[in-house]
Design a protein around this motif. Structure first.
Motif, PDB file in Angstrom:
ATOM      1  N   ALA A   1      -7.655   0.967   8.425  1.00 16.94           N
ATOM      2  CA  ALA A   1      -8.393  -0.281   8.572  1.00 16.94           C
ATOM      3  C   ALA A   1      -7.460  -1.488   8.607  1.00 16.94           C
ATOM      4  O   ALA A   1      -7.724  -2.463   9.318  1.00 16.94           O
ATOM      5  CB  ALA A   1      -9.403  -0.430   7.439  1.00 16.94           C
ATOM      6  N   ARG A   2      -6.367  -1.428   7.849  1.00 14.60           N
ATOM      7  CA  ARG A   2      -5.411  -2.545   7.866  1.00 14.60           C
ATOM      8  C   ARG A   2      -4.797  -2.711   9.245  1.00 14.60           C
ATOM      9  O   ARG A   2      -4.677  -3.820   9.759  1.00 14.60           O
ATOM     10  CB  ARG A   2      -4.321  -2.314   6.817  1.00 14.60           C
ATOM     11  CG  ARG A   2      -4.805  -2.432   5.378  1.00 14.60           C
ATOM     12  CD  ARG A   2      -3.687  -2.134   4.409  1.00 14.60           C
ATOM     13  NE  ARG A   2      -4.201  -1.934   3.063  1.00 14.60           N
ATOM     14  CZ  ARG A   2      -3.457  -1.522   2.040  1.00 14.60           C
ATOM     15  NH1 ARG A   2      -2.163  -1.259   2.233  1.00 14.60           N
ATOM     16  NH2 ARG A   2      -3.992  -1.366   0.838  1.00 14.60           N
ATOM     17  N   HIS A   3      -4.387  -1.599   9.838  1.00 16.25           N
ATOM     18  CA  HIS A   3      -3.842  -1.647  11.196  1.00 16.25           C
ATOM     19  C   HIS A   3      -4.911  -2.135  12.176  1.00 16.25           C
ATOM     20  O   HIS A   3      -4.641  -2.984  13.040  1.00 16.25           O
ATOM     21  CB  HIS A   3      -3.360  -0.264  11.623  1.00 16.25           C
ATOM     22  CG  HIS A   3      -2.058   0.153  11.020  1.00 16.25           C
ATOM     23  ND1 HIS A   3      -0.833  -0.202  11.540  1.00 16.25           N
ATOM     24  CD2 HIS A   3      -1.786   0.898   9.926  1.00 16.25           C
ATOM     25  CE1 HIS A   3       0.140   0.305  10.814  1.00 16.25           C
ATOM     26  NE2 HIS A   3      -0.413   0.984   9.820  1.00 16.25           N
ATOM     27  N   ALA A   4      -6.108  -1.583  12.026  1.00 17.66           N
ATOM     28  CA  ALA A   4      -7.184  -1.910  12.957  1.00 17.66           C
ATOM     29  C   ALA A   4      -7.597  -3.374  12.860  1.00 17.66           C
ATOM     30  O   ALA A   4      -7.885  -4.015  13.880  1.00 17.66           O
ATOM     31  CB  ALA A   4      -8.392  -1.016  12.690  1.00 17.66           C
ATOM     32  N   SER A   5      -7.619  -3.922  11.653  1.00 19.03           N
ATOM     33  CA  SER A   5      -8.039  -5.307  11.455  1.00 19.03           C
ATOM     34  C   SER A   5      -7.182  -6.266  12.257  1.00 19.03           C
ATOM     35  O   SER A   5      -7.692  -7.132  12.982  1.00 19.03           O
ATOM     36  CB  SER A   5      -7.972  -5.674   9.967  1.00 19.03           C
ATOM     37  OG  SER A   5      -8.809  -4.849   9.192  1.00 19.03           O
ATOM     38  N   VAL A   6      -5.873  -6.107  12.121  1.00 18.60           N
ATOM     39  CA  VAL A   6      -4.942  -7.002  12.813  1.00 18.60           C
ATOM     40  C   VAL A   6      -5.046  -6.801  14.319  1.00 18.60           C
ATOM     41  O   VAL A   6      -5.079  -7.766  15.095  1.00 18.60           O
ATOM     42  CB  VAL A   6      -3.502  -6.761  12.330  1.00 18.60           C
ATOM     43  CG1 VAL A   6      -2.529  -7.606  13.136  1.00 18.60           C
ATOM     44  CG2 VAL A   6      -3.374  -7.084  10.853  1.00 18.60           C
ATOM     45  N   ALA A   7      -5.094  -5.546  14.740  1.00 21.61           N
ATOM     46  CA  ALA A   7      -5.130  -5.251  16.174  1.00 21.61           C
ATOM     47  C   ALA A   7      -6.410  -5.761  16.827  1.00 21.61           C
ATOM     48  O   ALA A   7      -6.372  -6.363  17.908  1.00 21.61           O
ATOM     49  CB  ALA A   7      -4.993  -3.751  16.399  1.00 21.61           C
TER      50      ALA A   7
ATOM     51  N   ALA B   1      -8.101   6.489   1.003  1.00 20.39           N
ATOM     52  CA  ALA B   1      -6.788   5.855   1.095  1.00 20.39           C
ATOM     53  C   ALA B   1      -6.310   5.797   2.549  1.00 20.39           C
ATOM     54  O   ALA B   1      -5.803   4.768   3.010  1.00 20.39           O
ATOM     55  CB  ALA B   1      -5.778   6.603   0.229  1.00 20.39           C
ATOM     56  N   ILE B   2      -6.487   6.901   3.277  1.00 23.92           N
ATOM     57  CA  ILE B   2      -6.064   6.935   4.681  1.00 23.92           C
ATOM     58  C   ILE B   2      -6.913   5.974   5.510  1.00 23.92           C
ATOM     59  O   ILE B   2      -6.397   5.231   6.356  1.00 23.92           O
ATOM     60  CB  ILE B   2      -6.183   8.367   5.239  1.00 23.92           C
ATOM     61  CG1 ILE B   2      -5.183   9.291   4.532  1.00 23.92           C
ATOM     62  CG2 ILE B   2      -5.927   8.378   6.745  1.00 23.92           C
ATOM     63  CD1 ILE B   2      -5.401  10.756   4.830  1.00 23.92           C
ATOM     64  N   ALA B   3      -8.221   5.973   5.250  1.00 22.74           N
ATOM     65  CA  ALA B   3      -9.125   5.095   6.001  1.00 22.74           C
ATOM     66  C   ALA B   3      -8.787   3.625   5.764  1.00 22.74           C
ATOM     67  O   ALA B   3      -8.851   2.802   6.683  1.00 22.74           O
ATOM     68  CB  ALA B   3     -10.569   5.375   5.609  1.00 22.74           C
ATOM     69  N   GLU B   4      -8.409   3.290   4.539  1.00 22.76           N
ATOM     70  CA  GLU B   4      -8.063   1.900   4.235  1.00 22.76           C
ATOM     71  C   GLU B   4      -6.748   1.497   4.899  1.00 22.76           C
ATOM     72  O   GLU B   4      -6.594   0.355   5.348  1.00 22.76           O
ATOM     73  CB  GLU B   4      -8.029   1.701   2.723  1.00 22.76           C
ATOM     74  CG  GLU B   4      -9.444   1.688   2.122  1.00 22.76           C
ATOM     75  CD  GLU B   4      -9.461   1.726   0.605  1.00 22.76           C
ATOM     76  OE1 GLU B   4      -8.361   1.853   0.001  1.00 22.76           O
ATOM     77  OE2 GLU B   4     -10.554   1.626   0.019  1.00 22.76           O
ATOM     78  N   LEU B   5      -5.798   2.438   4.977  1.00 23.56           N
ATOM     79  CA  LEU B   5      -4.563   2.157   5.719  1.00 23.56           C
ATOM     80  C   LEU B   5      -4.864   1.951   7.204  1.00 23.56           C
ATOM     81  O   LEU B   5      -4.334   1.035   7.849  1.00 23.56           O
ATOM     82  CB  LEU B   5      -3.571   3.312   5.546  1.00 23.56           C
ATOM     83  CG  LEU B   5      -2.793   3.388   4.235  1.00 23.56           C
ATOM     84  CD1 LEU B   5      -2.008   4.688   4.159  1.00 23.56           C
ATOM     85  CD2 LEU B   5      -1.854   2.189   4.104  1.00 23.56           C
TER      86      LEU B   5
END
Length: 233
Positions: free
Chosen positions: A155-161, A149-153
């Motif tokens: 990843a969401r930040h990382a994807s956009v950045a 769950a933490i990794a997926e959160l």
């Protein structure tokens, strides 16, 4: 390893968002994401693999050289959890490389490097897959539901950045290339008394004849102040 509390994770993610906003390159962005992963997740090594059109995927950041080796091994073989995650936009967990049966050659390689658990999370945006956040642990069964769950959160930040950083870098390169080509055209126009269309055609023809990028041809002219023989004829 004791997991951070939800409040701590939320606070760290908020801080991460600020840090990512201040990064200037894809490499710096990816490195910031990995440092967060090491602090917040039960992983000993981590890396970011980015998909690329018409060329091999790249590894802009990794906490250890072996991470790049693992990533490239999978990409070369077109098999492994990272490839699965990238192709299907899905989180892939390997609980123990000792018992992993889906990718036996990959499992043997990473096990020999001391890796026992793997968590690969896709980096995605509305336009498609950006890449994969690859997390590794020397312990078996290291990644539970909370880690996922933490990794997926993350990843969401990382994807956009990461996607934003790539766009900005590409724009900067395009602007730089235009400036370099324009300067080279000016040199040709002044030296040979030709119009801008003719100057551009000269650069483009030499680029095609030598299979050299137009920007590199222009930079060569700027640096040497000379054209190859017959290039302007």
């Amino acid at each position: 390893m004791e997991h951070p509390t939800p409040d701590t994770i939320a606070e760290r993610l908020a801080q991460l968002a600020l840090e990512l906003h201040g990064t200037d390159s894809v490499e710096e962005t990816a490195e910031t994401v990995l440092q967060f992963a090491l602090r917040a997740l039960n992983c000993s090594h981590a890396g970011v693999a980015l998909a690329a059109q018409r060329r091999p995927a790249e590894v802009p950041a990794a906490t250890d050289p072996m991470v790049s080796d693992i990533v490239r091994f999978q990409l070369a073989a077109d098999a492994g959890p990272l490839v699965e995650s990238m192709n299907h936009r899905a989180t892939v967990v390997v609980a123990d490389t000792e018992t992993e049966q889906r990718w036996p050659e990959w499992a043997a390689k990473v096990r020999a490097l001391g890796v026992r658990s793997v968590l690969d999370v896709p980096l995605t945006t509305a336009s498609g897959t950006v890449g994969v956040l690859a997390l590794y642990s020397t312990d078996s069964d290291a990644f539970g539901r909370d880690d996922e769950a933490i990794a997926e959160l993350l990843a969401r930040h990382a994807s956009v950045a990461v996607d934003s950083a790539r766009i900005e870098q590409n724009l900067a390169r395009a602007v730089d290339a235009r400036m370099v080509v324009g300067q080279a055209m000016g040199i040709l126009m002044e030296r040979y008394g030709i119009e801008s269309d003719r100057a551009f055609a000269v650069l483009r023809r030499y680029s095609q004849d030598t299979n050299t990028k137009l920007r590199d041809v222009a930079q060569q002219l700027i640096d040497t102040r000379q054209l190859p023989r017959n290039a302007h004829g």
